[in-house]
Design an enzyme around this catalytic site. Structure first.
Site, PDB file in Angstrom:
ATOM      1  N   GLY A 187      36.011  29.903  30.248  1.00 27.44           N
ATOM      2  CA  GLY A 187      35.255  30.593  31.279  1.00 27.44           C
ATOM      3  C   GLY A 187      35.100  32.052  30.912  1.00 27.44           C
TER       4      GLY A 187
ATOM      5  N   GLN B 151      33.394  40.841  31.880  1.00 31.84           N
ATOM      6  CA  GLN B 151      34.240  40.795  30.687  1.00 31.84           C
ATOM      7  C   GLN B 151      33.487  41.215  29.423  1.00 31.84           C
ATOM      8  OE1 GLN B 151      35.864  36.710  31.885  1.00 31.84           O
ATOM      9  NE2 GLN B 151      37.497  37.571  30.604  1.00 31.84           N
TER      10      GLN B 151
ATOM     11  N   CYS C 257      43.645  34.378  29.740  1.00 33.31           N
ATOM     12  CA  CYS C 257      42.387  35.095  29.961  1.00 33.31           C
ATOM     13  C   CYS C 257      41.957  35.765  28.664  1.00 33.31           C
ATOM     14  CB  CYS C 257      42.594  36.127  31.071  1.00 33.31           C
ATOM     15  SG  CYS C 257      41.114  37.064  31.463  1.00 33.31           S
ATOM     16  N   LEU C 258      40.675  35.700  28.372  1.00 37.31           N
ATOM     17  CA  LEU C 258      40.157  36.357  27.170  1.00 37.31           C
ATOM     18  C   LEU C 258      40.305  37.874  27.251  1.00 37.31           C
ATOM     19  CD1 LEU C 258      36.952  34.191  26.629  1.00 37.31           C
ATOM     20  CD2 LEU C 258      39.153  34.013  25.445  1.00 37.31           C
TER      21      LEU C 258
ATOM     22  N   HIS D  76      39.489  31.789  39.149  1.00 37.26           N
ATOM     23  CA  HIS D  76      39.892  32.812  38.175  1.00 37.26           C
ATOM     24  C   HIS D  76      38.692  33.697  37.823  1.00 37.26           C
ATOM     25  CE1 HIS D  76      42.018  34.043  34.300  1.00 37.26           C
ATOM     26  NE2 HIS D  76      40.762  34.353  34.039  1.00 37.26           N
ATOM     27  N   GLU D  77      37.553  33.076  37.543  1.00 38.22           N
ATOM     28  CA  GLU D  77      36.364  33.836  37.131  1.00 38.22           C
ATOM     29  C   GLU D  77      35.776  34.631  38.291  1.00 38.22           C
ATOM     30  OE1 GLU D  77      35.843  34.291  34.059  1.00 38.22           O
ATOM     31  OE2 GLU D  77      37.128  32.683  33.339  1.00 38.22           O
TER      32      GLU D  77
ATOM     33  N   HIS E 180      37.455  37.838  38.638  1.00 29.48           N
ATOM     34  CA  HIS E 180      36.915  38.867  37.736  1.00 29.48           C
ATOM     35  C   HIS E 180      35.762  39.624  38.396  1.00 29.48           C
ATOM     36  CE1 HIS E 180      39.031  38.527  33.952  1.00 29.48           C
ATOM     37  NE2 HIS E 180      38.865  37.214  33.924  1.00 29.48           N
TER      38      HIS E 180
END
Length: 172
Positions: free
Chosen positions: A46, A51, A94-95, A136-137, A140
């Site tokens: 995701g 990000q 997470c990225l 989660h996204e 962000h």
């Protein structure tokens, strides 16, 4: 399509609250295509637009396993409706917080209202990994990282390690 650089904590841009998308046009679709390519390259499941430094309410996701056909999903202006009272715990990564994984508790199910790749309104009932990933996204988009769900001690420890790694990388 292009692979874009992914912001990593503690970059202050990750704390920005993303703004709604007025309409899904060719520019938004091009951004989503870039985001998907960036996510696959990372690799991740995701990615929120913030990000890659774009404070717009856009998410791309693909939770298909390595042996499965890719199944990309696009969410523009996603909103969580009806989160379940039942909670579940997943080990999240997470990225934007590379190489750190911690257990996070979230609603086990939720309904998501959003616009798809073509700008059509959709509603999706999500559970399991899909529900966890979408929450989660969306976090962000609201300036929240998964580490913000952890104790202050764990969060500070992770941020210190990330800052140290960034200093070492900059010195090279």
């Amino acid at each position: 399509m292009a692979i874009r650089p992914i912001l990593t904590a503690p970059d202050p841009r990750l704390k920005q609250i993303s703004t709604p998308v007025e309409s899904v046009d060719d520019d938004v679709r091009a951004l989503m295509d870039d985001m998907l390519e960036t996510m696959y390259d990372a690799p991740g499941i995701g990615l929120a637009a913030i990000q890659v430094g774009v404070p717009k309410r856009i998410i791309v996701m693909d939770i298909a396993g390595p042996e499965e056909e890719p199944a990309p999903r696009y969410f523009v202006n996603p909103e969580i409706l009806d989160p379940s009272e039942d909670l579940t715990v997943y080990q999240e990564g997470c990225l934007s917080v590379p190489e750190f994984y911690e257990e996070v508790e979230r609603p086990a199910k939720c309904r998501v209202k959003f616009l798809d790749y073509d700008g059509n309104p959709q509603i999706l009932d999500a559970e399991g990994l899909l529900a966890t990933c979408i929450q989660h996204e969306i976090d962000h988009l609201n300036g929240v990282l998964f580490i913000d769900h952890l104790s202050r001690l764990k969060r500070d420890r992770i941020l210190r390690k990330l800052k140290k790694e960034q200093r070492l990388a900059a010195a090279e």
